[in-house]
Design a protein around this motif. Structure first.
Motif, PDB file in Angstrom:
ATOM      1  N   PHE A 101       0.804  -1.230   0.000  1.00 50.84           N
ATOM      2  CA  PHE A 101       0.000   0.000   0.000  1.00 50.84           C
ATOM      3  C   PHE A 101       0.834   1.276   0.000  1.00 50.84           C
ATOM      4  N   SER A 102       2.152   1.152  -0.073  1.00 52.96           N
ATOM      5  CA  SER A 102       2.952   2.373  -0.083  1.00 52.96           C
ATOM      6  C   SER A 102       3.432   2.680  -1.495  1.00 52.96           C
ATOM      7  N   GLY A 170      -6.121   6.619  -3.235  1.00 55.37           N
ATOM      8  CA  GLY A 170      -7.085   6.066  -2.278  1.00 55.37           C
ATOM      9  C   GLY A 170      -6.527   4.857  -1.540  1.00 55.37           C
ATOM     10  N   VAL A 171      -5.823   4.014  -2.267  1.00 56.59           N
ATOM     11  CA  VAL A 171      -5.234   2.808  -1.659  1.00 56.59           C
ATOM     12  C   VAL A 171      -4.166   3.195  -0.639  1.00 56.59           C
ATOM     13  N   ARG A 172      -3.333   4.156  -1.019  1.00 56.18           N
ATOM     14  CA  ARG A 172      -2.252   4.567  -0.120  1.00 56.18           C
ATOM     15  C   ARG A 172      -2.817   5.182   1.161  1.00 56.18           C
ATOM     16  N   PRO A 179     -10.664   0.911  -2.612  1.00 56.64           N
ATOM     17  CA  PRO A 179     -10.942   1.958  -3.604  1.00 56.64           C
ATOM     18  C   PRO A 179     -10.586   1.514  -5.026  1.00 56.64           C
ATOM     19  N   PHE A 180      -9.472   0.799  -5.144  1.00 55.64           N
ATOM     20  CA  PHE A 180      -9.057   0.332  -6.474  1.00 55.64           C
ATOM     21  C   PHE A 180     -10.071  -0.661  -7.034  1.00 55.64           C
ATOM     22  N   ASP A 181     -10.499  -1.592  -6.184  1.00 54.67           N
ATOM     23  CA  ASP A 181     -11.458  -2.602  -6.639  1.00 54.67           C
ATOM     24  C   ASP A 181     -12.800  -1.975  -7.042  1.00 54.67           C
ATOM     25  N   ALA A 182     -13.211  -0.971  -6.282  1.00 55.30           N
ATOM     26  CA  ALA A 182     -14.472  -0.287  -6.617  1.00 55.30           C
ATOM     27  C   ALA A 182     -14.358   0.390  -7.982  1.00 55.30           C
ATOM     28  N   VAL A 183     -13.202   1.014  -8.219  1.00 53.86           N
ATOM     29  CA  VAL A 183     -12.996   1.702  -9.493  1.00 53.86           C
ATOM     30  C   VAL A 183     -13.014   0.716 -10.657  1.00 53.86           C
ATOM     31  N   VAL A 184     -12.296  -0.392 -10.508  1.00 57.26           N
ATOM     32  CA  VAL A 184     -12.249  -1.381 -11.595  1.00 57.26           C
ATOM     33  C   VAL A 184     -13.647  -1.956 -11.841  1.00 57.26           C
ATOM     34  N   ASP A 185     -14.356  -2.221 -10.766  1.00 56.37           N
ATOM     35  CA  ASP A 185     -15.716  -2.727 -10.868  1.00 56.37           C
ATOM     36  C   ASP A 185     -16.594  -1.781 -11.703  1.00 56.37           C
ATOM     37  N   GLN A 186     -16.475  -0.492 -11.419  1.00 55.51           N
ATOM     38  CA  GLN A 186     -17.297   0.485 -12.138  1.00 55.51           C
ATOM     39  C   GLN A 186     -16.825   0.667 -13.582  1.00 55.51           C
ATOM     40  N   LEU A 187     -15.517   0.559 -13.806  1.00 53.85           N
ATOM     41  CA  LEU A 187     -15.025   0.652 -15.181  1.00 53.85           C
ATOM     42  C   LEU A 187     -15.523  -0.534 -16.004  1.00 53.85           C
ATOM     43  N   ARG A 188     -15.553  -1.703 -15.378  1.00 56.51           N
ATOM     44  CA  ARG A 188     -16.105  -2.879 -16.068  1.00 56.51           C
ATOM     45  C   ARG A 188     -17.574  -2.643 -16.415  1.00 56.51           C
ATOM     46  N   ASN A 189     -18.282  -2.094 -15.462  1.00 57.61           N
ATOM     47  CA  ASN A 189     -19.693  -1.824 -15.660  1.00 57.61           C
ATOM     48  C   ASN A 189     -19.892  -0.821 -16.809  1.00 57.61           C
ATOM     49  N   TYR A 190     -19.041   0.211 -16.824  1.00 54.19           N
ATOM     50  CA  TYR A 190     -19.146   1.228 -17.870  1.00 54.19           C
ATOM     51  C   TYR A 190     -18.843   0.632 -19.243  1.00 54.19           C
TER      52      TYR A 190
ATOM     53  N   VAL B 114       3.888  12.626   2.738  1.00 54.83           N
ATOM     54  CA  VAL B 114       3.730  12.437   4.179  1.00 54.83           C
ATOM     55  C   VAL B 114       3.058  11.131   4.600  1.00 54.83           C
ATOM     56  N   SER B 115       2.469  10.396   3.641  1.00 55.09           N
ATOM     57  CA  SER B 115       1.641   9.280   4.087  1.00 55.09           C
ATOM     58  C   SER B 115       2.447   8.157   4.747  1.00 55.09           C
ATOM     59  N   GLU B 116       3.718   8.041   4.402  1.00 55.89           N
ATOM     60  CA  GLU B 116       4.498   6.975   5.031  1.00 55.89           C
ATOM     61  C   GLU B 116       5.100   7.388   6.368  1.00 55.89           C
ATOM     62  N   ASN B 117       5.495   8.657   6.464  1.00 55.82           N
ATOM     63  CA  ASN B 117       6.223   9.080   7.662  1.00 55.82           C
ATOM     64  C   ASN B 117       5.353   9.769   8.721  1.00 55.82           C
TER      65      ASN B 117
END
Lengths: 224, 224
Positions: A101-102, A170-172, A179-190, B114-117
Motif C-alpha cells: 500500500f505504499s 485512495g489505496v495509499r 478503492p481500487f477494486d471499486a474503481v475497476v468494478d465500475q469501469l467494467r460496468n461502464y 507524508v503518508s508513510e512518515n
C-alpha cells in the motif's frame, strides 16, 4: 540474484528510485544514494552530472518497469483488447498489493514534488502519462465494433488512466485495495454499457441515434 | 482584504499551505513560514508545538476551503442531486483553472510525501477522502429512483472521487484541462447509462433482472 550482474548505473537508479519514493526527491542527498548503492562519487557524477539527470533516469526506469511488468505482461496473457485492458488494471492492482500500500506510480509519487520546479522532468512525466493513455486508447480502438463507433476512445482512455491513478491515492491513504477494486468494478460496468449499446443497436431501434454496426473483424471476442 | 482581520494562526496556516504546495513539507523550514507569515517564533510554537501540528492544521484548512468553495457552493447552485454532483466537478475544474495548473488537492499533493512518515496525517487525509466519497455517495442515494436500486452508489462514488483526483494529476502534468474535461465527459456518459437503465426498466422488459422502480420522492428532477 538476477540472471546477470547489475551495473553501477542500474544500482544507482534503483536505489534512488526507492529513496525518492520513501523520502521524496529533495530530501534524498546524493551521498546517501552513493552509499546505499555501494558506488563512488566519481561513478555517480560520471553517469549523472546533475542530480536532476538521475531524477530523469529514475522516471524512465519506473516507466520501463511498468512497460515490462504491466503492459507487456497484460498483452501476453490476453488475446482480446478489452480483456487486455482489464489485465493491465489487474496487474497494476498486484503491484499495489505487493508494495504494501505504499506503492506510488512514477507520476503520482514524484509529480507533486517535482512538476513545478523541474519542467523537463514534468514534460517527461506528461509523455509517460500520454503514452499510457494512448495505449489504453489503442486497445479500445482494437476492440473494433465491440464498442459503438460513436464511443470517444480517447476520453474513455483518459477516464481509465485517471481513475487508476486516483485509486492509487485512495489505496495509499486507506491502506486497503477497496478503492481500487471499486474503481475497476465500475469501469467494467461502464465498458459493459458501452458494449451493450452496440448490441442494442445491432438488435434493433432501442437508441434514437442511428448507428450502423461495423461487421466484426475478429471472431474471438470473449466476454469477461 | 477580507471582511475581517486574519489571525496570526490563520496567517501561519495559509502561508504554510502555500509553501508546502510549492516546495513540499520537508523542504519548508519553520523559520521561512514564520518570516513569510510575519509572525514570531513564540506565536508559532504557541499554536503549533511541533511542525507536524501545523501540517495537520494545513490539511484541515484545505479540507475546509473545499467544503465551503466546492461542496457548499455546489449545493447552493443545484436543487437536484445529480446536478449537484456535476456542479462539484465543475467547481473543482474552476479551482484547477484558477490555480494555473499547479493546483494540488489536499490529498494528492501532500499524501505522497507524508503518508508513510506521518501516520496521523495520513489517517486524517484518509478521513477526508472518505468524507468526500460519502458526500458523492449520498448525492447518488438522494437521486432515488433516477438510478436503479441495483446501482452500487458507494462504488460509483469511489469512481467519481478517484477519477477526479487522477485528473488533477493529468492536468498538472499536461498543463491543460483536457484530461479533467475528458473524465467529466465520461462520468456524465456513465451516469447517463445508469439513468437510462432505470428508464429501460420502467419502459419494459429490456433487462433480464426484474427491478421495480421506486416512486419518485421529488418532482423537480432536471436533466443536465
Amino acid at each position: 540474484m538476477g540472471p546477470r550482474k547489475t551495473t553501477t548505473r542500474e544500482r544507482l537508479i534503483t536505489t534512488a528510485a526507492e529513496l525518492f519514493r520513501r523520502q521524496g526527491y529533495a530530501q534524498t542527498g546524493v551521498n546517501q544514494i552513493i552509499q546505499e548503492a555501494n558506488a563512488t562519487s566519481g561513478s555517480f557524477y560520471h553517469f549523472f552530472p546533475a542530480k536532476e539527470d538521475l531524477l530523469m533516469a529514475v522516471v524512465d526506469h519506473i516507466a520501463e518497469v511498468f512497460e515490462v511488468e504491466i503492459f507487456a505482461s497484460a498483452a501476453e496473457r490476453s488475446d482480446e483488447p478489452i480483456e487486455e485492458l482489464f489485465a493491465i488494471l489487474d496487474l497494476y492492482r498486484q503491484h499495489l498489493a505487493d508494495g504494501g500500500f505504499s506503492f506510488t506510480s512514477p507520476m503520482a509519487g514524484l509529480s507533486a514534488e517535482v512538476s513545478e520546479n523541474h519542467p523537463q522532468v514534468r514534460a517527461r512525466m506528461a509523455e509517460i502519462f500520454a503514452a499510457w493513455t494512448s495505449r489504453i486508447e489503442r486497445l479500445l480502438r482494437d476492440a473494433g465494433n465491440r464498442l459503438a463507433p460513436t464511443v470517444d476512445r480517447a476520453a474513455v482512455a483518459a477516464l481509465v488512466v485517471c481513475s487508476m491513478e486516483g485509486a492509487v491515492l485512495g489505496v495509499r491513504l486507506n491502506r486497503s485495495l477497496r478503492p481500487f477494486d471499486a474503481v475497476v468494478d465500475q469501469l467494467r460496468n461502464y465498458v459493459g454499457f458501452l458494449e451493450s449499446q452496440t448490441a442494442a443497436v445491432a438488435a434493433g431501434p432501442v437508441t434514437r441515434r442511428a448507428v450502423r454496426p461495423i461487421p466484426s473483424q475478429r471472431a474471438d471476442w470473449r466476454s469477461w
